[in-house]
Design an enzyme around this catalytic site. Sequence first.
Site, PDB file in Angstrom:
ATOM      1  N   GLY A  85       0.818  -1.211   0.000  1.00 53.66           N
ATOM      2  CA  GLY A  85       0.000   0.000   0.000  1.00 53.66           C
ATOM      3  C   GLY A  85       0.853   1.262   0.000  1.00 53.66           C
ATOM      4  O   GLY A  85       1.867   1.340   0.698  1.00 53.66           O
ATOM      5  N   GLY A  89      -0.670   4.321   0.535  1.00 50.42           N
ATOM      6  CA  GLY A  89      -1.510   5.337   1.170  1.00 50.42           C
ATOM      7  C   GLY A  89      -0.827   5.915   2.399  1.00 50.42           C
ATOM      8  O   GLY A  89       0.387   5.789   2.578  1.00 50.42           O
ATOM      9  N   PHE A  90      -1.612   6.515   3.261  1.00 49.76           N
ATOM     10  CA  PHE A  90      -1.044   7.155   4.452  1.00 49.76           C
ATOM     11  C   PHE A  90      -0.315   6.156   5.349  1.00 49.76           C
ATOM     12  O   PHE A  90       0.762   6.437   5.859  1.00 49.76           O
ATOM     13  CB  PHE A  90      -2.147   7.854   5.252  1.00 49.76           C
ATOM     14  CG  PHE A  90      -2.663   9.086   4.594  1.00 49.76           C
ATOM     15  CD1 PHE A  90      -1.833  10.196   4.445  1.00 49.76           C
ATOM     16  CD2 PHE A  90      -3.962   9.169   4.124  1.00 49.76           C
ATOM     17  CE1 PHE A  90      -2.300  11.357   3.844  1.00 49.76           C
ATOM     18  CE2 PHE A  90      -4.440  10.326   3.509  1.00 49.76           C
ATOM     19  CZ  PHE A  90      -3.602  11.412   3.375  1.00 49.76           C
ATOM     20  N   GLY A  91      -0.919   4.989   5.577  1.00 53.65           N
ATOM     21  CA  GLY A  91      -0.304   3.990   6.452  1.00 53.65           C
ATOM     22  C   GLY A  91       1.051   3.551   5.920  1.00 53.65           C
ATOM     23  O   GLY A  91       2.061   3.580   6.627  1.00 53.65           O
ATOM     24  N   VAL A 142      -1.464  -6.698  -5.003  1.00 58.93           N
ATOM     25  CA  VAL A 142      -1.169  -7.902  -4.226  1.00 58.93           C
ATOM     26  C   VAL A 142      -2.373  -8.838  -4.244  1.00 58.93           C
ATOM     27  O   VAL A 142      -3.478  -8.453  -3.866  1.00 58.93           O
ATOM     28  CB  VAL A 142      -0.770  -7.552  -2.784  1.00 58.93           C
ATOM     29  CG1 VAL A 142      -0.640  -8.823  -1.943  1.00 58.93           C
ATOM     30  CG2 VAL A 142       0.540  -6.780  -2.785  1.00 58.93           C
ATOM     31  N   GLU A 173     -18.796  17.055   2.430  1.00 61.05           N
ATOM     32  CA  GLU A 173     -17.911  17.862   1.590  1.00 61.05           C
ATOM     33  C   GLU A 173     -18.330  17.801   0.124  1.00 61.05           C
ATOM     34  O   GLU A 173     -18.339  18.802  -0.584  1.00 61.05           O
ATOM     35  CB  GLU A 173     -16.458  17.385   1.769  1.00 61.05           C
ATOM     36  CG  GLU A 173     -15.951  17.762   3.169  1.00 61.05           C
ATOM     37  CD  GLU A 173     -14.557  17.246   3.504  1.00 61.05           C
ATOM     38  OE1 GLU A 173     -14.232  16.116   3.112  1.00 61.05           O
ATOM     39  OE2 GLU A 173     -13.811  17.977   4.171  1.00 61.05           O
ATOM     40  N   ASP A 222      -7.038   1.503   7.497  1.00 63.33           N
ATOM     41  CA  ASP A 222      -8.411   1.065   7.292  1.00 63.33           C
ATOM     42  C   ASP A 222      -8.593  -0.444   7.324  1.00 63.33           C
ATOM     43  O   ASP A 222      -9.722  -0.936   7.346  1.00 63.33           O
ATOM     44  CB  ASP A 222      -8.929   1.591   5.944  1.00 63.33           C
ATOM     45  CG  ASP A 222      -9.288   3.068   6.007  1.00 63.33           C
ATOM     46  OD1 ASP A 222      -9.205   3.647   7.103  1.00 63.33           O
ATOM     47  OD2 ASP A 222      -9.645   3.636   4.954  1.00 63.33           O
ATOM     48  N   GLN A 257      -5.345  10.134   9.915  1.00 64.25           N
ATOM     49  CA  GLN A 257      -4.501  10.216  11.112  1.00 64.25           C
ATOM     50  C   GLN A 257      -4.221   8.851  11.742  1.00 64.25           C
ATOM     51  O   GLN A 257      -3.102   8.563  12.157  1.00 64.25           O
ATOM     52  CB  GLN A 257      -5.192  11.095  12.166  1.00 64.25           C
ATOM     53  CG  GLN A 257      -4.987  12.575  11.956  1.00 64.25           C
ATOM     54  CD  GLN A 257      -3.524  12.954  12.083  1.00 64.25           C
ATOM     55  OE1 GLN A 257      -2.773  12.378  12.852  1.00 64.25           O
ATOM     56  NE2 GLN A 257      -3.102  13.902  11.274  1.00 64.25           N
TER      57      GLN A 257
END
Lengths: 448, 448
Positions: free
Chosen positions: B14, B16-18, B82, B178, B316, B328
Site C-alpha cells: 500500500g 496510502g497514508f499507512g 497484491v 464535503e 483502514d 490520522q
Amino acid sequence: MSNSARRPHVVIIGTGFGGLFAARRLRRADVDITMIGRTTYHLFQPLLYQVATGILSEGEVAPAAREVLHRQKNVRVLLGDVSRIDLEARTVTSLSPIGETVTSYDQLIVAAGAGQSYFGNDHFAEFAPGMKSVDDALELRGRIFGAFEVAELVAADHEKAREWLTFVVIGAGATGVEMAGQIAELAHRTLRRDFRHIDPGDAKIILLDAVPTMLGTYSPKLQDAARKRLEKIGVDVELGLKVVGMDDEGVDVVDLENNRRRIPARTKVWAAGVAASPLGKQLADQTGAEIDRAGRILVQPNLSLPGHPEVFVVGDMASLDKLPGVAQVAMQGGAHAADEIRNGLRGKETGKPFHYFDKGNMATVSRFSAVAQIWKLEFSGFLAWLIWLAVHIFYLIGFKNRVTTLLHWAVTFIGRDRSERTATEQQVFARNAMARLRADEQDKQPAA
Amino acid sequence: MSNSARRPHVVIIGTGFGGLFAARRLRRADVDITMIGRTTYHLFQPLLYQVATGILSEGEVAPAAREVLHRQKNVRVLLGDVSRIDLEARTVTSLSPIGETVTSYDQLIVAAGAGQSYFGNDHFAEFAPGMKSVDDALELRGRIFGAFEVAELVAADHEKAREWLTFVVIGAGATGVEMAGQIAELAHRTLRRDFRHIDPGDAKIILLDAVPTMLGTYSPKLQDAARKRLEKIGVDVELGLKVVGMDDEGVDVVDLENNRRRIPARTKVWAAGVAASPLGKQLADQTGAEIDRAGRILVQPNLSLPGHPEVFVVGDMASLDKLPGVAQVAMQGGAHAADEIRNGLRGKETGKPFHYFDKGNMATVSRFSAVAQIWKLEFSGFLAWLIWLAVHIFYLIGFKNRVTTLLHWAVTFIGRDRSERTATEQQVFARNAMARLRADEQDKQPAA
C-alpha cells in the site's frame, strides 16, 4: 431546435480554434450562435504533449468552451457529436448520451478538425496512440510513466527492461519533435532519482520519419539546429525509416534502401498523419466538392463550400492554397468565415478571399531550446524558447490557467519535476493485461 | 525477489497514508524496504472530492509515491496489485501488467486500505460511483459536469431537466458533506453564467443518510452548525432515509416509518460505506484471526497479526479500540508498526500497544465554512475553515503541488471558477450510451 427570436442562426460545429475564433468574431453580430462540440472543452492542442508527459493537467489545456464564452450572450454551447449535416434541409444532427438532437441553421461553420491518420494501418492505433484529444494524452501519460514502472519490475532481465525503456515517436513534425524531446527530458532529468533497479537515464528515445527530413516546414538551418539539440538531450533521430508493422513489443521499419529491421520498443507514439473529420466526406458527397487525400474539402477562396455560400469550412477540414494544419490557420479562417457572414447580413459585399497572415512557426525541442521562424527571421536555442514561452502565455485562454501553467512550467523547466504524473487505471494496455491476470488468479484460488 | 545485502527486508503493501508513514519512519533503519502499490501514486484521499468537483487536478492529490520517497535510498516502490500473502512462506504475490511478482519478506506491513462497500448491493456501483480512487473521482467529475451539459440539451422538457439537475449524495459523513457542499457551490456559484437554457442555480442537491444523524463523530452542536450551513447553500439534508433501490433515473428510499418513495436523480454519489481490502480475509483465513463486518482484522494491541509478530496491519484494514477510518489513524499506525520493527531489530522490547493521539477532526462544508473538533475545542464557520486550510496546506506533500493547490483554491474560493473541469470521454455512462447511439446511427446510414 428553433429559436424564438428570428435572428439569423449561425451553427458552428467544433469547439477548437476555428470554432472559437468564429464565435468570438460574431460577438457583436445580431445573430444567435449555437456551437456544437463532441466534447465541450476547448482544447489547446499545441500543448497536449505536455499533458502526455506530466507537465500540465488536462484542465490547463482544455477549459470548458462555455466558460471561455460565458460573457458572450449570443452564443450557446451544446454537447453533441455531429453525425449528419443535411445541406438541403439546413440541419445538423448530433448525438449525445441522451439521443439525437437536430439543429437548424441559417449559416453553418464546419470546424470539426482532424483526427489521427494511420495511413490505412488502423490497427496501429492500439499500439501507438495519437495526440489529438485529452483522452489520447492521458492514455499516453499512463503508458509512458507506466513503462518505467514495468521496467523497474523486470530490471533483472536486461533485454526486457530495454524494450520497456525504448520509446518510439513516429512522425518528425513539430508534435513529434516536442514529444520526443519531452520524453527524453523526463527520462534523463525528472525520473533520474526515482528508481532503484533501472536508470531511467538509459532510456532510448527514437524519433522516426518516413521522409528524410524533420520539421519539413522549417528552413534547413533550423532543422539542423533542432536535430543537434535533440541528439544532445539523447534522442536518436532516424529519418527515411518507414513503419511497416507494429505490435505490443516493437516496430518494424523499412529504410530508403528497402532494408527491413525491427526496433523492440514497448511504447509508441503516433505523431505522423492527420485525417480530416469524416464530416468532410459527407459534405463532398452532397455537393460533388473535391476532397484531398487527408479528407479535407477543397473550399472556395472565401472558405465557403462550393455551391453553398451559407456554409463555411475552416481549419484542419479545409484545403486551400496548401495552407498548413496549424492553429493560426484555423483561428484566422474561423474569423474570416465570421466576417463573411457579418458582411452578408449587413448587405455588404461577400466572397472576399481568405488570406492567411503567417505570424510564424515555432516548436520547442527541450527546456530552454526551441526553433522559431517569424517572417524572414529565424531563431533557435534559448531566444526562440523565450519567444515560444511569451506567445503561449499570451494565447492561453483564461487567467487562472495561465498562472498555474506558468507555475507548472517553472517546476519543470527551472526545477526538474513534473506536477502531473498521475495516470488513471483506464489505460487500454494496463486494463486489458490486468483483467487477464486477475481472471487467471481467480481460477487458481480455491473456491471460497 | 532476493536482495543482495542480507539486511532485513520489510515489505509494505500500500502507498496510502499507512504505508507512506511506515516507510518514512524506517528511513534511518538498517533495513531494505519494498513498497508494493496497485497504483504507484500516494493518494491524498481527503481531497479527492475536490478532484471530482473540478477544483484540483489528479496530480495535485496523487503524487507518485516514488517521487515522494525518492531521497530515501532504502526504499524501492514496485507496481503491483497484491493477490496473495503466504504467511508460512513469508511471500507476497503481486500482479502487474507483465505478470506475477513474488516478493519475500522478513517483516510485513499490510496497509492496503479499504474500498467502497455497497452493503451487499454491489449493483449500485454502476449508478453511484464511490470516492476511493483517482478513477472514481474522474468518473464522478465526468458525470457531474456532464449532467449540466445534458440538462442544457433537454431543457425544454422540464421534468427531464430536473432529473438531470438533481444530485443525490448517499452517506452524510465527512466525505458526503464535503461532496454535497461542493456540488452545491459548483451549481449555484461557478456554473451560474455558463448556460443559456437552464439555470444551474435550480439544481437540487440531496444529502441522504440511513441514520438520523449526520457527521456522527462530531458533537451535536457542530452537526447542527454543518447542517444549517449546508441548507443555507442549498443542500437538502434528509436523514433517516435508507436507499433500497437504484437505477439510471433515480433512487428508491425508505424512511424510518417504512414509507417508500422515489427520488428522480440522474447523478448519484456513494459516500456511505467502506470495506477493507480483501487481503484482510486472506490473513484471517490463514490465522483464524477475527474480522469485523467491514472486513477489518482484529489486530493485537501493537497492531500485529495474532500469532504473527512479524506482520502488522494498519489503517483502514485494522480494527482496534473502535478507532475511526481516518488518515490520522493510518499515519500513526504505520509509524507505530515501523517503530515495533525497529525496536525488534535493535533487540529492544516490542509489543508496545498502539495509542492513537487524536489531533482532531474537521470537515469543510463550503468555501469559508467548516466544522472542526480539536481536543475539547469546537470550531465552526470561518475560523474552522482557516484551520482546515492551514492543516491541509501543511500536510500536502511536495512543495510544487502545494503552490498550485493554493492557487486553485484561490481561484475557487476567492473567485468562483474551477480550473479542472475537463472530463475524459471514458465515463462509463457516456461511453456506453454513445456506443449504443453510434451503432444505431451506423445502421441508419446507407452503405458506403
